[in-house]
Design a protein around this motif. Structure first.
Motif, PDB file in Angstrom:
ATOM      1  N   THR A   1     -22.067 -36.005  81.386  1.00  0.00           N
ATOM      2  CA  THR A   1     -22.633 -37.013  80.487  1.00  0.00           C
ATOM      3  C   THR A   1     -22.648 -38.383  81.151  1.00  0.00           C
ATOM      4  O   THR A   1     -23.570 -39.174  80.926  1.00  0.00           O
ATOM      5  CB  THR A   1     -21.874 -37.075  79.144  1.00  0.00           C
ATOM      6  OG1 THR A   1     -20.510 -37.413  79.382  1.00  0.00           O
ATOM      7  CG2 THR A   1     -21.971 -35.760  78.408  1.00  0.00           C
ATOM      8  N   GLY A   2     -21.655 -38.679  81.985  1.00  0.00           N
ATOM      9  CA  GLY A   2     -21.638 -39.946  82.711  1.00  0.00           C
ATOM     10  C   GLY A   2     -22.739 -40.033  83.754  1.00  0.00           C
ATOM     11  O   GLY A   2     -23.357 -41.087  83.945  1.00  0.00           O
ATOM     12  N   VAL A   3     -23.016 -38.925  84.430  1.00  0.00           N
ATOM     13  CA  VAL A   3     -24.116 -38.893  85.408  1.00  0.00           C
ATOM     14  C   VAL A   3     -25.444 -39.080  84.691  1.00  0.00           C
ATOM     15  O   VAL A   3     -26.304 -39.855  85.117  1.00  0.00           O
ATOM     16  CB  VAL A   3     -24.093 -37.573  86.213  1.00  0.00           C
ATOM     17  CG1 VAL A   3     -25.328 -37.441  87.072  1.00  0.00           C
ATOM     18  CG2 VAL A   3     -22.833 -37.495  87.062  1.00  0.00           C
ATOM     19  N   ARG A   4     -25.613 -38.405  83.556  1.00  0.00           N
ATOM     20  CA  ARG A   4     -26.857 -38.524  82.790  1.00  0.00           C
ATOM     21  C   ARG A   4     -27.088 -39.946  82.309  1.00  0.00           C
ATOM     22  O   ARG A   4     -28.192 -40.482  82.392  1.00  0.00           O
ATOM     23  CB  ARG A   4     -26.829 -37.579  81.586  1.00  0.00           C
ATOM     24  CG  ARG A   4     -28.150 -37.535  80.827  1.00  0.00           C
ATOM     25  CD  ARG A   4     -27.992 -37.052  79.401  1.00  0.00           C
ATOM     26  NE  ARG A   4     -27.288 -38.044  78.626  1.00  0.00           N
ATOM     27  CZ  ARG A   4     -26.271 -37.779  77.814  1.00  0.00           C
ATOM     28  NH1 ARG A   4     -25.833 -36.548  77.667  1.00  0.00           N
ATOM     29  NH2 ARG A   4     -25.674 -38.729  77.140  1.00  0.00           N
ATOM     30  N   SER A   5     -26.058 -40.593  81.831  1.00  0.00           N
ATOM     31  CA  SER A   5     -26.209 -41.953  81.287  1.00  0.00           C
ATOM     32  C   SER A   5     -26.320 -43.012  82.375  1.00  0.00           C
ATOM     33  O   SER A   5     -26.745 -44.128  82.102  1.00  0.00           O
ATOM     34  CB  SER A   5     -25.033 -42.280  80.366  1.00  0.00           C
ATOM     35  OG  SER A   5     -23.835 -42.383  81.118  1.00  0.00           O
ATOM     36  N   GLY A   6     -25.926 -42.678  83.615  1.00  0.00           N
ATOM     37  CA  GLY A   6     -26.008 -43.634  84.711  1.00  0.00           C
ATOM     38  C   GLY A   6     -24.731 -44.425  84.929  1.00  0.00           C
ATOM     39  O   GLY A   6     -24.705 -45.332  85.745  1.00  0.00           O
TER      40      GLY A   6
ATOM     41  N   LEU B   1     -33.502 -34.529  85.011  1.00  0.00           N
ATOM     42  CA  LEU B   1     -33.236 -35.837  84.434  1.00  0.00           C
ATOM     43  C   LEU B   1     -34.279 -36.782  85.023  1.00  0.00           C
ATOM     44  O   LEU B   1     -34.267 -37.060  86.218  1.00  0.00           O
ATOM     45  CB  LEU B   1     -31.824 -36.306  84.781  1.00  0.00           C
ATOM     46  CG  LEU B   1     -31.423 -37.663  84.229  1.00  0.00           C
ATOM     47  CD1 LEU B   1     -31.335 -37.617  82.709  1.00  0.00           C
ATOM     48  CD2 LEU B   1     -30.120 -38.132  84.820  1.00  0.00           C
ATOM     49  N   ARG B   2     -35.207 -37.234  84.211  1.00  0.00           N
ATOM     50  CA  ARG B   2     -36.304 -38.099  84.670  1.00  0.00           C
ATOM     51  C   ARG B   2     -35.888 -39.558  84.768  1.00  0.00           C
ATOM     52  O   ARG B   2     -36.383 -40.306  85.588  1.00  0.00           O
ATOM     53  CB  ARG B   2     -37.512 -37.974  83.742  1.00  0.00           C
ATOM     54  CG  ARG B   2     -38.115 -36.604  83.767  1.00  0.00           C
ATOM     55  CD  ARG B   2     -38.832 -36.381  85.060  1.00  0.00           C
ATOM     56  NE  ARG B   2     -39.335 -35.013  85.127  1.00  0.00           N
ATOM     57  CZ  ARG B   2     -39.600 -34.406  86.243  1.00  0.00           C
ATOM     58  NH1 ARG B   2     -39.414 -35.003  87.386  1.00  0.00           N
ATOM     59  NH2 ARG B   2     -40.053 -33.180  86.242  1.00  0.00           N
ATOM     60  N   ARG B   3     -34.970 -39.991  83.873  1.00  0.00           N
ATOM     61  CA  ARG B   3     -34.394 -41.342  83.941  1.00  0.00           C
ATOM     62  C   ARG B   3     -33.066 -41.306  83.202  1.00  0.00           C
ATOM     63  O   ARG B   3     -32.836 -40.444  82.357  1.00  0.00           O
ATOM     64  CB  ARG B   3     -35.332 -42.379  83.353  1.00  0.00           C
ATOM     65  CG  ARG B   3     -35.624 -42.217  81.901  1.00  0.00           C
ATOM     66  CD  ARG B   3     -36.558 -43.280  81.402  1.00  0.00           C
ATOM     67  NE  ARG B   3     -36.723 -43.076  79.963  1.00  0.00           N
ATOM     68  CZ  ARG B   3     -37.797 -43.365  79.300  1.00  0.00           C
ATOM     69  NH1 ARG B   3     -38.824 -43.894  79.921  1.00  0.00           N
ATOM     70  NH2 ARG B   3     -37.865 -43.167  78.018  1.00  0.00           N
TER      71      ARG B   3
ATOM     72  N   GLU C   1     -32.051 -36.908  75.293  1.00  0.00           N
ATOM     73  CA  GLU C   1     -33.513 -36.795  75.186  1.00  0.00           C
ATOM     74  C   GLU C   1     -34.209 -36.985  76.530  1.00  0.00           C
ATOM     75  O   GLU C   1     -35.387 -36.655  76.676  1.00  0.00           O
ATOM     76  CB  GLU C   1     -34.057 -37.809  74.167  1.00  0.00           C
ATOM     77  CG  GLU C   1     -33.923 -39.254  74.571  1.00  0.00           C
ATOM     78  CD  GLU C   1     -32.541 -39.865  74.316  1.00  0.00           C
ATOM     79  OE1 GLU C   1     -32.375 -41.041  74.648  1.00  0.00           O
ATOM     80  OE2 GLU C   1     -31.640 -39.167  73.814  1.00  0.00           O
ATOM     81  N   GLU C   2     -33.487 -37.478  77.535  1.00  0.00           N
ATOM     82  CA  GLU C   2     -34.065 -37.662  78.870  1.00  0.00           C
ATOM     83  C   GLU C   2     -34.038 -36.380  79.697  1.00  0.00           C
ATOM     84  O   GLU C   2     -34.574 -36.335  80.801  1.00  0.00           O
ATOM     85  CB  GLU C   2     -33.336 -38.775  79.629  1.00  0.00           C
ATOM     86  CG  GLU C   2     -33.392 -40.122  78.938  1.00  0.00           C
ATOM     87  CD  GLU C   2     -34.804 -40.628  78.721  1.00  0.00           C
ATOM     88  OE1 GLU C   2     -35.727 -40.203  79.442  1.00  0.00           O
ATOM     89  OE2 GLU C   2     -34.996 -41.455  77.812  1.00  0.00           O
ATOM     90  N   LEU C   3     -33.412 -35.342  79.192  1.00  0.00           N
ATOM     91  CA  LEU C   3     -33.357 -34.051  79.877  1.00  0.00           C
ATOM     92  C   LEU C   3     -34.528 -33.193  79.429  1.00  0.00           C
ATOM     93  O   LEU C   3     -34.821 -33.104  78.242  1.00  0.00           O
ATOM     94  CB  LEU C   3     -32.047 -33.332  79.548  1.00  0.00           C
ATOM     95  CG  LEU C   3     -30.776 -34.056  79.966  1.00  0.00           C
ATOM     96  CD1 LEU C   3     -29.571 -33.377  79.338  1.00  0.00           C
ATOM     97  CD2 LEU C   3     -30.651 -34.106  81.471  1.00  0.00           C
TER      98      LEU C   3
END
Length: 64
Positions: A44-49, A6-8, A13-15
């Motif tokens: 999904t919560g970790v990915r979205s921040g 996960l870049r940001r 699409e950030e994965l």
């Protein structure tokens, strides 16, 4: 080893796949080759921040 990074924070699409060095296992450790992994609501919560906000990208996400 290839890992999904996960870049940001954001949408799926950030994965992106990336090559990382995990080193050799030490005494009392094993290296596990994971072929498949689950994705749940927490991921999904970790990915979205929105969850685990102390995690700053880039990192390999996954709490399953």
């Amino acid at each position: 080893m290839t890992a999904i990074m996960l870049r940001r924070h954001g949408g799926p699409e950030e994965l992106a796949p990336d090559t990382i060095d995990v080193g050799e296992p030490g005494p009392g450790q094993v290296l596990v080759d994971v072929r498949y992994a689950g994705v749940n609501f927490m991921d999904t919560g970790v990915r979205s921040g929105t969850l685990w906000r102390d995690r700053t990208p880039p990192f390999v996400p996954g709490v399953e």
